[in-house]
Design a protein around this motif. Structure first.
Motif, mmCIF file in Angstrom:
data_model
loop_
_atom_site.group_PDB
_atom_site.id
_atom_site.type_symbol
_atom_site.label_atom_id
_atom_site.label_comp_id
_atom_site.label_asym_id
_atom_site.label_seq_id
_atom_site.Cartn_x
_atom_site.Cartn_y
_atom_site.Cartn_z
ATOM 1 N N LEU A 356 0.830 -1.213 0.000
ATOM 2 C CA LEU A 356 0.000 0.000 0.000
ATOM 3 C C LEU A 356 0.858 1.255 0.000
ATOM 4 C CD1 LEU A 356 -2.934 -0.838 2.453
ATOM 5 C CD2 LEU A 356 -3.119 -0.302 0.015
ATOM 6 N N THR A 360 0.462 4.780 -5.783
ATOM 7 C CA THR A 360 0.366 6.223 -6.044
ATOM 8 C C THR A 360 -1.012 6.635 -6.577
ATOM 9 O OG1 THR A 360 1.324 5.838 -8.238
ATOM 10 C CG2 THR A 360 2.846 6.466 -6.478
ATOM 11 N N SER A 361 -1.965 5.686 -6.605
ATOM 12 C CA SER A 361 -3.333 6.004 -7.061
ATOM 13 C C SER A 361 -4.324 5.480 -6.023
ATOM 14 C CB SER A 361 -3.602 5.334 -8.411
ATOM 15 O OG SER A 361 -3.553 3.923 -8.264
ATOM 16 N N ASP A 362 -5.612 5.769 -6.256
ATOM 17 C CA ASP A 362 -6.640 5.171 -5.398
ATOM 18 C C ASP A 362 -6.647 3.661 -5.603
ATOM 19 O OD1 ASP A 362 -7.374 7.602 -4.407
ATOM 20 O OD2 ASP A 362 -9.109 7.862 -5.728
ATOM 21 N N LEU A 382 -2.912 3.962 6.133
ATOM 22 C CA LEU A 382 -2.768 3.826 4.684
ATOM 23 C C LEU A 382 -4.102 3.503 4.010
ATOM 24 C CD1 LEU A 382 0.646 1.948 4.341
ATOM 25 C CD2 LEU A 382 0.104 4.230 3.480
ATOM 26 N N GLN A 385 -5.979 6.702 3.729
ATOM 27 C CA GLN A 385 -5.431 7.592 2.705
ATOM 28 C C GLN A 385 -5.683 7.094 1.282
ATOM 29 O OE1 GLN A 385 -1.155 8.133 3.308
ATOM 30 N NE2 GLN A 385 -1.477 8.105 5.509
ATOM 31 N N LYS A 386 -5.607 5.784 1.062
ATOM 32 C CA LYS A 386 -5.484 5.291 -0.313
ATOM 33 C C LYS A 386 -6.574 4.337 -0.783
ATOM 34 C CE LYS A 386 -0.446 5.736 -0.299
ATOM 35 N NZ LYS A 386 0.804 5.244 -0.884
ATOM 36 N N ASP A 432 -7.546 4.025 -11.251
ATOM 37 C CA ASP A 432 -7.386 3.301 -9.970
ATOM 38 C C ASP A 432 -6.495 2.076 -10.145
ATOM 39 O OD1 ASP A 432 -9.108 5.133 -8.872
ATOM 40 O OD2 ASP A 432 -10.823 3.751 -8.713
#
Length: 463
Positions: A356, A360-362, A382, A385-386, A432
């Motif tokens: 994770l 660098t993307s969803d 994490l 955030q992601k 994504d």
């Protein structure tokens, strides 16, 4: 149940150092079958016993080599007549047959310990809760790239014992799990690498981190002043043990948080490696393996290369061109602008954290399997955030729901790789990433993590 007792050797083992002495091998997987071949070559009376069903290709090898074996049982009279027992890493000490062997005073060792007796090759041993397969593969790639006569074994590829029996490598890179290290006693690693120590397999260690950490540190046993120990100076569990011990080997720490005089550190986004004879620097942006965890892996591998005095251009080329192993952050496909990543080898929470952390993307995260007492709390920041959605892939997903239902709007349950891939695809949007990084073992729905990863890849290609 079946037993094969054909002991007529087609060719006499050479040299006959152990004629007549029984060697029992428990487990007929890669390490057990390789050990059987080497033991036969060394003149032992070899008997292989597996409590489960032996995979067809391993059974074929044993038959071809005329090695006695049994499956789906352990015949005690055959096993307890041995002068020594080689045990598969997966068999715990609490298994009834192991208890009986030890009660009788018969030594129990690992395939690595056994094979080490029959080679004078230099050994680079790599362990850690996370990153050891990647670092072992990268180190092997770098040494091979430099023209060294090198083999890769341990927890990866063909068994060490089989390679010792059939090859003549000058150097081996060995990926060593804690289970392997537990049954190693006189074996010495010339260059030892300890990447990190995070909670994993605690059921094998009485749920005590200190027991698990002690197992990892067995990689340094028997080292002398001529040997090398490479370790992460940022890892609290590693440092805790080191503060209570002394080490004979030369120490080479690596860090991204502090400056290191002899070892490796991070300076202005450059990896800097200093050994007494060598200096190396390289931008982290040039590394083939991206993400914080892979900076550590590249540092550890780079120190090995510089200790062996490999050329800087060879090391730079290797760190820039290495392709990661299957099932470890492996890119599968991009479909409708959605990237699919197979990280099935992530069988613990810490591995999933690393995965994770490098995204660098969803993310639509596929989690689940056999929960080894996981503490999911370290993933929460994490995930917040992601991660936009979680797809559970396992028989019992209650603990995943409990850990993340307040952070993620959508958590769905699936029971096959195909269903998981399909659900994740529908939950993801262009740009994504669908990440299979389960944080759990695979044995509830799959044969192993490779089977889980392969089924996921096949399912993605069907989308």
């Amino acid at each position: 149940m079946s037993i094969n007792t054909n002991t007529n050797n087609a060719s006499s083992p050479s040299p006959l150092k152990r004629a007549g002495e029984r060697l029992a091998i428990l487990g007929a997987g890669e390490s057990g079958v390789g050990a059987a071949y080497l033991a036969q070559q060394q003149g032992y009376d070899v008997f292989v016993s597996d409590f489960g069903v032996i995979a067809p290709h391993y059974k074929d090898q044993l038959l071809q080599w005329n090695i006695s074996f049994e499956e789906s049982q352990h015949t005690e009279s055959e096993i307890l007549s041995a002068v020594e027992v080689i045990k598969s890493p997966g068999i715990p000490d609490k298994a009834p047959i192991i208890k009986k062997i030890k009660e009788k005073g018969i030594p129990v060792i690992s395939e690595i310990e056994f094979a080490g007796r029959y080679t004078n090759a230099r050994i680079v041993g790599i362990t850690g809760s996370n990153g050891k397969t990647t670092t072992s593969s990268l180190t092997y790639f770098t040494l091979k790239n430099a023209g060294l006569n090198v083999g890769l074994a341990g927890n990866i590829g063909r068994s060490f014992a089989y390679q010792v029996a059939t090859e003549s490598f000058d150097t081996y890179v060995l990926e060593l799990s804690s289970f392997m290290l537990d049954d190693m006693y006189k074996f010495k690693v010339d260059i030892a690498v300890l990447l990190n120590i995070t909670p994993d397999h605690l059921d094998r260690y009485d749920y005590k981190m200190e027991n698990y950490a002690a197992s990892k540190f067995r990689i340094t046993q028997n080292q002398t002043a001529n040997d090398v120990f490479i370790y992460c100076a940022d890892d609290p569990e590693t440092i805790k043990v080191m503060e209570a011990r002394s080490f004979a080997a030369k120490l080479y720490p690596f860090s991204i948080e502090k400056q290191i005089t002899t070892g490796a550190d991070l300076e202005n986004d450059n990896i800097v490696i200093n050994t007494p004879q060598e200096h190396f620097t390289m931008s982290i942006n040039e590394l083939a393996l991206q993400g914080k965890h892979n900076i550590y892996n590249s540092m550890a591998s780079g120190i090995v290369a510089k200790v062996l005095e490999l050329r800087n251009d060879t090391l730079r080329d290797s760190l820039a061109t290495f392709k990661n192993i299957e099932h470890r952050l492996e890119f599968v496909a991009k479909i409708s602008g959605i990237s699919f990543i197979n990280d099935s080898k992530a069988t613990n929470v810490n591995s999933t954290w690393y995965a994770l952390e490098s995204m660098t993307s969803d993310v639509v995260l596929i989690l689940g399997g056999v929960d080894k007492g996981n503490d999911y709390s370290m993933l929460r920041d994490l995930v917040k955030q992601k991660v936009k959605a979680i797809v559970c892939l396992g028989k019992d997903n209650q603990r995943i729901h409990a850990a993340f239902e307040d952070l993620v709007d959508v958590i769905v349950n699936t029971s096959s790789a195909a269903d998981a891939a399909q659900a994740a695809y529908h939950l993801a949007a262009k740009g994504d990433t669908v990440l299979l990084s389960p944080a759990c073992a695979s044995f509830d729905l799959f044969k192993n993590y490779e089977d889980r990863g392969n089924q996921f890849k096949a399912a993605v290609k069907e989308l």
